[in-house]
Design an enzyme around this catalytic site. Sequence first.
Site, PDB file in Angstrom:
ATOM      1  N   HIS A  23      -3.197   6.386   4.468  1.00  0.00           N
ATOM      2  CA  HIS A  23      -1.616   6.740   4.651  1.00  0.00           C
ATOM      3  C   HIS A  23      -1.000   7.954   3.931  1.00  0.00           C
ATOM      4  O   HIS A  23      -1.531   8.422   3.118  1.00  0.00           O
ATOM      5  CB  HIS A  23      -0.707   5.368   4.017  1.00  0.00           C
ATOM      6  CG  HIS A  23      -0.833   4.150   4.574  1.00  0.00           C
ATOM      7  ND1 HIS A  23      -1.648   3.815   5.615  1.00  0.00           N
ATOM      8  CD2 HIS A  23      -0.597   2.835   4.034  1.00  0.00           C
ATOM      9  CE1 HIS A  23      -1.710   2.656   5.885  1.00  0.00           C
ATOM     10  NE2 HIS A  23      -1.021   2.093   4.869  1.00  0.00           N
ATOM     11  N   CYS A  48       0.816  -1.325   0.085  1.00  0.00           N
ATOM     12  CA  CYS A  48       0.021   0.162   0.131  1.00  0.00           C
ATOM     13  C   CYS A  48       0.845   1.375   0.021  1.00  0.00           C
ATOM     14  O   CYS A  48       0.561   1.996  -0.742  1.00  0.00           O
ATOM     15  CB  CYS A  48      -0.978   0.116   1.035  1.00  0.00           C
ATOM     16  SG  CYS A  48      -0.122  -0.331   2.823  1.00  0.00           S
TER      17      CYS A  48
END
Length: 318
Positions: A224, A116
């Site tokens: 994130h 990710c």
Amino acid sequence: MVGHEMMKGLEERNFPVTEFYPVAAAEDVGKEVKFKNKTYKVIGMEEAVAKHPDIALFSAGEEASIEWAPKFAAVGTTVIDNSSAWRMVKDKKLIVPEINANELTKEDKIIANPNCSTIQMVVALNPLHKKYKIKRVVVSTYQAISGAGKKAVDQLMNERIGVKGETVYTYPLDFNVIPHIDVFMDNKYTKEEMKMVLETKKIMGDDTIQVTATAVRIPVIGGHSEAVNVEFENEYDLEEARKILSEAPGIILMDDVKNLKYPMLKDAHNRDEVFVGRLRRDETQPKTLNMWIVADNLRKGAATNAIQIGEYLVKKNW
């Protein structure tokens, strides 16, 4: 958590699904899930293989992928795997569609979905690399708890309301920042940090790019963020770099500090794009750019990227 996002993404993007099979471990067989307003019973792996699906979206962890991906591939299914099992295997493609989908062939039956934190970084870096050639990247990540799974999210929420429950982290998550994601390696870096180092080179097709990373877990549920310092081989123009990013696929540029416009987690929530901002020249050394990158880790960082790979396969009629 990624599996639910995959189902949601397939619906939202109107992926051409003619037959849908939710698959899980033995203890979950028989449970029901909803997809496109229909209820489906969860089936086991062996039954799923026997159905010879065209595409299998995997997000069941490394062990399951190593055991089952080859079995699906053997019956002609194309597996798009979200675990780390196949990412650095030499003959397996590691794909971010905006960058290297054209590397895929009909014969690729196990396709790796990158980490990710790597995905969002390379989506932002690649268009700049094409123009200026990247020499070195220094990245510090600020990664959401959801990246560690549902049990970690439960731990955070229990701590927030003062309830004792199962813990998956050694230390408290709430009111804390933990500079430790995945296991520590012999070189003192974590596995998460080394994923960013190695995957970046493979996806961008350039082993000369130097990457050093520090991966940090922060007490937010989703999204994130990354502070990235990138040194180029060639001189760059800041306004030109902004234009390149604003026109690149999969990127939304939010870079207007006069009006306090910069990417935040709330901007990326439930979005499939990578948000980029805080572009500024590094005044300590030449040819170096600072930037801030934010994305929804469960979507572009996992589920959406896998679905986009599937969309490419469908487009090619593979």
